[in-house]
Design a protein around this motif. Structure first.
Motif, PDB file in Angstrom:
ATOM      1  N   MET A   1     -12.592   3.256   7.235  1.00 20.98           N
ATOM      2  CA  MET A   1     -11.171   2.602   6.768  1.00 20.98           C
ATOM      3  C   MET A   1     -10.919   2.799   5.437  1.00 20.98           C
ATOM      4  SD  MET A   1      -8.804   0.446   8.058  1.00 20.98           S
ATOM      5  CE  MET A   1      -7.812  -0.576   7.798  1.00 20.98           C
ATOM      6  N   GLU A   2     -11.961   2.910   4.483  1.00 17.61           N
ATOM      7  CA  GLU A   2     -11.590   3.218   3.117  1.00 17.61           C
ATOM      8  C   GLU A   2     -10.915   4.571   2.961  1.00 17.61           C
ATOM      9  OE1 GLU A   2     -14.399   2.535   0.006  1.00 17.61           O
ATOM     10  OE2 GLU A   2     -15.278   0.823   1.162  1.00 17.61           O
ATOM     11  N   ASN A   3     -11.356   5.707   3.603  1.00 19.58           N
ATOM     12  CA  ASN A   3     -10.825   6.841   3.749  1.00 19.58           C
ATOM     13  C   ASN A   3      -9.447   6.934   4.148  1.00 19.58           C
ATOM     14  OD1 ASN A   3     -13.161   8.307   2.804  1.00 19.58           O
ATOM     15  ND2 ASN A   3     -13.944   8.822   4.778  1.00 19.58           N
ATOM     16  N   LEU A   4      -9.028   6.007   4.989  1.00 17.49           N
ATOM     17  CA  LEU A   4      -7.980   5.999   5.477  1.00 17.49           C
ATOM     18  C   LEU A   4      -6.886   5.357   4.524  1.00 17.49           C
ATOM     19  CD1 LEU A   4      -5.796   6.317   7.912  1.00 17.49           C
ATOM     20  CD2 LEU A   4      -6.334   4.101   8.543  1.00 17.49           C
ATOM     21  N   GLN A   5      -7.288   4.300   3.947  1.00 12.98           N
ATOM     22  CA  GLN A   5      -6.639   3.681   2.685  1.00 12.98           C
ATOM     23  C   GLN A   5      -6.444   4.636   1.682  1.00 12.98           C
ATOM     24  OE1 GLN A   5      -8.935   0.178   1.878  1.00 12.98           O
ATOM     25  NE2 GLN A   5      -7.786  -0.795   3.404  1.00 12.98           N
ATOM     26  N   SER A   6      -7.417   5.337   1.117  1.00 13.79           N
ATOM     27  CA  SER A   6      -7.021   6.296  -0.050  1.00 13.79           C
ATOM     28  C   SER A   6      -6.368   7.495   0.151  1.00 13.79           C
ATOM     29  CB  SER A   6      -8.547   6.575  -0.613  1.00 13.79           C
ATOM     30  OG  SER A   6      -9.374   7.326   0.418  1.00 13.79           O
ATOM     31  N   SER A   7      -6.309   7.847   1.407  1.00 15.04           N
ATOM     32  CA  SER A   7      -5.583   9.189   1.965  1.00 15.04           C
ATOM     33  C   SER A   7      -4.296   8.729   2.251  1.00 15.04           C
ATOM     34  CB  SER A   7      -6.212   9.891   2.931  1.00 15.04           C
ATOM     35  OG  SER A   7      -6.435   9.095   3.928  1.00 15.04           O
ATOM     36  N   HIS A   8      -3.793   7.490   2.579  1.00 17.08           N
ATOM     37  CA  HIS A   8      -2.437   7.169   3.149  1.00 17.08           C
ATOM     38  C   HIS A   8      -2.160   6.124   2.556  1.00 17.08           C
ATOM     39  CE1 HIS A   8      -2.575  10.189   6.141  1.00 17.08           C
ATOM     40  NE2 HIS A   8      -3.870   9.883   6.529  1.00 17.08           N
ATOM     41  N   PRO A   9      -1.861   5.861   0.998  1.00 16.15           N
ATOM     42  CA  PRO A   9      -1.535   4.734   0.686  1.00 16.15           C
ATOM     43  C   PRO A   9      -0.098   4.243   0.885  1.00 16.15           C
ATOM     44  CG  PRO A   9      -1.663   6.278  -1.311  1.00 16.15           C
ATOM     45  CD  PRO A   9      -2.281   6.954  -0.033  1.00 16.15           C
ATOM     46  N   LYS A  10       0.587   5.033   1.103  1.00 13.14           N
ATOM     47  CA  LYS A  10       1.875   4.668   1.248  1.00 13.14           C
ATOM     48  C   LYS A  10       2.109   3.969   2.806  1.00 13.14           C
ATOM     49  CE  LYS A  10       4.742   7.554  -1.830  1.00 13.14           C
ATOM     50  NZ  LYS A  10       5.680   8.728  -1.836  1.00 13.14           N
ATOM     51  N   SER A  11       1.498   4.395   3.672  1.00 13.93           N
ATOM     52  CA  SER A  11       1.316   4.055   4.978  1.00 13.93           C
ATOM     53  C   SER A  11       0.710   2.489   5.187  1.00 13.93           C
ATOM     54  CB  SER A  11       0.854   4.889   5.975  1.00 13.93           C
ATOM     55  OG  SER A  11      -0.715   4.912   5.745  1.00 13.93           O
ATOM     56  N   ASN A  12      -0.329   2.396   4.120  1.00 17.17           N
ATOM     57  CA  ASN A  12      -1.045   1.110   4.141  1.00 17.17           C
ATOM     58  C   ASN A  12      -0.066  -0.026   3.465  1.00 17.17           C
ATOM     59  OD1 ASN A  12      -3.577   1.944   5.138  1.00 17.17           O
ATOM     60  ND2 ASN A  12      -4.233   2.602   3.174  1.00 17.17           N
ATOM     61  N   ARG A  13       0.836   0.581   2.546  1.00 15.55           N
ATOM     62  CA  ARG A  13       1.873  -0.453   1.906  1.00 15.55           C
ATOM     63  C   ARG A  13       2.698  -0.857   2.922  1.00 15.55           C
ATOM     64  NH1 ARG A  13       4.939   2.122  -2.111  1.00 15.55           N
ATOM     65  NH2 ARG A  13       6.501   2.361  -0.871  1.00 15.55           N
ATOM     66  N   GLY A  14       3.203   0.194   3.770  1.00 12.87           N
ATOM     67  CA  GLY A  14       4.182  -0.289   4.961  1.00 12.87           C
ATOM     68  C   GLY A  14       3.468  -1.189   5.982  1.00 12.87           C
ATOM     69  N   ILE A  15       2.180  -1.018   6.178  1.00 14.85           N
ATOM     70  CA  ILE A  15       1.603  -1.780   7.254  1.00 14.85           C
ATOM     71  C   ILE A  15       1.391  -3.393   6.463  1.00 14.85           C
ATOM     72  CG2 ILE A  15      -0.485  -2.467   7.956  1.00 14.85           C
ATOM     73  CD1 ILE A  15      -1.049   0.641   8.650  1.00 14.85           C
ATOM     74  N   ARG A  16       1.189  -3.434   5.347  1.00 16.67           N
ATOM     75  CA  ARG A  16       1.301  -4.775   4.573  1.00 16.67           C
ATOM     76  C   ARG A  16       2.777  -5.362   4.731  1.00 16.67           C
ATOM     77  NH1 ARG A  16      -2.316  -2.023   1.165  1.00 16.67           N
ATOM     78  NH2 ARG A  16      -0.797  -1.665  -0.378  1.00 16.67           N
ATOM     79  N   HIS A  17       3.689  -4.499   4.579  1.00 15.99           N
ATOM     80  CA  HIS A  17       5.086  -5.031   4.532  1.00 15.99           C
ATOM     81  C   HIS A  17       5.202  -5.439   5.943  1.00 15.99           C
ATOM     82  CE1 HIS A  17       6.130  -4.265   0.512  1.00 15.99           C
ATOM     83  NE2 HIS A  17       6.014  -2.825   0.547  1.00 15.99           N
ATOM     84  N   ILE A  18       5.002  -4.599   6.792  1.00 14.66           N
ATOM     85  CA  ILE A  18       5.407  -5.111   8.381  1.00 14.66           C
ATOM     86  C   ILE A  18       4.430  -6.372   8.664  1.00 14.66           C
ATOM     87  CG2 ILE A  18       4.855  -4.443  10.761  1.00 14.66           C
ATOM     88  CD1 ILE A  18       5.441  -1.691   9.868  1.00 14.66           C
ATOM     89  N   GLY A  19       3.119  -6.507   8.036  1.00 15.67           N
ATOM     90  CA  GLY A  19       2.325  -7.866   8.492  1.00 15.67           C
ATOM     91  C   GLY A  19       3.201  -8.968   7.749  1.00 15.67           C
ATOM     92  N   ARG A  20       3.678  -8.559   6.561  1.00 13.17           N
ATOM     93  CA  ARG A  20       4.291  -9.850   5.851  1.00 13.17           C
ATOM     94  C   ARG A  20       5.567 -10.402   6.736  1.00 13.17           C
ATOM     95  NH1 ARG A  20       5.734  -7.531   0.700  1.00 13.17           N
ATOM     96  NH2 ARG A  20       7.316  -9.388   0.455  1.00 13.17           N
ATOM     97  N   LEU A  21       6.466  -9.425   7.167  1.00 12.07           N
ATOM     98  CA  LEU A  21       7.644  -9.438   7.928  1.00 12.07           C
ATOM     99  C   LEU A  21       7.347 -10.188   9.190  1.00 12.07           C
ATOM    100  CD1 LEU A  21      10.632  -9.009   8.573  1.00 12.07           C
ATOM    101  CD2 LEU A  21       9.801  -6.876   9.795  1.00 12.07           C
ATOM    102  N   ILE A  22       6.075  -9.870   9.860  1.00 10.17           N
ATOM    103  CA  ILE A  22       5.982 -10.594  11.302  1.00 10.17           C
ATOM    104  C   ILE A  22       5.567 -12.142  10.738  1.00 10.17           C
ATOM    105  CG2 ILE A  22       4.213 -10.765  12.856  1.00 10.17           C
ATOM    106  CD1 ILE A  22       4.487  -7.605  13.000  1.00 10.17           C
ATOM    107  N   HIS A  23       4.846 -12.211   9.618  1.00 12.43           N
ATOM    108  CA  HIS A  23       4.288 -13.519   9.247  1.00 12.43           C
ATOM    109  C   HIS A  23       5.639 -14.531   9.078  1.00 12.43           C
ATOM    110  CE1 HIS A  23       2.090 -16.780   7.418  1.00 12.43           C
ATOM    111  NE2 HIS A  23       2.828 -16.610   6.258  1.00 12.43           N
ATOM    112  N   GLN A  24       6.693 -13.804   8.342  1.00  9.82           N
ATOM    113  CA  GLN A  24       7.786 -14.619   8.020  1.00  9.82           C
ATOM    114  C   GLN A  24       8.673 -14.936   9.340  1.00  9.82           C
ATOM    115  OE1 GLN A  24       8.834 -15.971   5.132  1.00  9.82           O
ATOM    116  NE2 GLN A  24      10.716 -16.440   5.693  1.00  9.82           N
ATOM    117  N   LEU A  25       8.665 -14.056  10.208  1.00 12.61           N
ATOM    118  CA  LEU A  25       9.290 -14.096  11.297  1.00 12.61           C
ATOM    119  C   LEU A  25       8.756 -15.304  12.084  1.00 12.61           C
ATOM    120  CD1 LEU A  25      10.392 -10.490  12.535  1.00 12.61           C
ATOM    121  CD2 LEU A  25      11.827 -12.348  11.546  1.00 12.61           C
TER     122      LEU A  25
END
Length: 150
Positions: A1-25
């Motif tokens: 998982m750490e390799n995924l996070q370090s190699s794709h920081p923008k996609s991880n940020r997007g995933i966090r945004h989607i998670g926040r959106l789903i939580h808000q909805l």
């Protein structure tokens, strides 16, 4: 998982945004909202009224299809809306086994108030985004909905 996070920081940020959106909805889905003179309705209730629309009525089975839920789920919401005088359930003219759901005057007032909310939302978007950005936003929402169905 750490390799995924370090190699794709923008996609991880997007995933966090989607998670926040789903939580808000989810948070919004639990809270009734006021629709002016039409009173308070839960999101599932107002979206059911929206799916019925101001037309002359809709079959219960068609309403379930519009909402992408079971007939049993729609029957429960309709029972609540009927008890609150937002809808009428009448027998179909040619098929007594089928029910047609119609908005009452109160249901039409709630529908109109909800439509006004949508108009205000898009007016706000237009003050912050140009037409191309709104088009991209709408495409992204459509794709997100499809991805969440998988």
């Amino acid at each position: 998982m750490e390799n995924l996070q370090s190699s794709h920081p923008k996609s991880n940020r997007g995933i966090r945004h989607i998670g926040r959106l789903i939580h808000q909805l989810r948070r919004l889905e639990r809270q009734p909202r006021s629709f002016g003179a039409a009173g308070e309705l839960t999101p599932s209730e107002i979206h059911t009224l929206e799916a019925i629309g101001p037309e002359d009525g809709v079959l219960m089975s068609e309403l379930a299809a519009r909402l992408d839920v079971t007939k049993g789920a729609v029957t429960q919401v309709i029972a609540k809306l009927e008890a609150k005088a937002y809808v009428l359930r009448v027998s179909h003219a040619r098929d007594s086994r089928a029910s047609v759901i119609r908005l009452t005057d109160l249901g039409k007032a709630a529908y109109a108030a909800h439509e006004e909310e949508h108009i205000r939302f898009y007016e706000r978007l237009r003050t912050e985004f140009d037409d191309k950005e709104i088009e991209i936003f709408e495409r992204c929402v459509d794709r997100l909905i499809e991805a969440l169905k998988e």
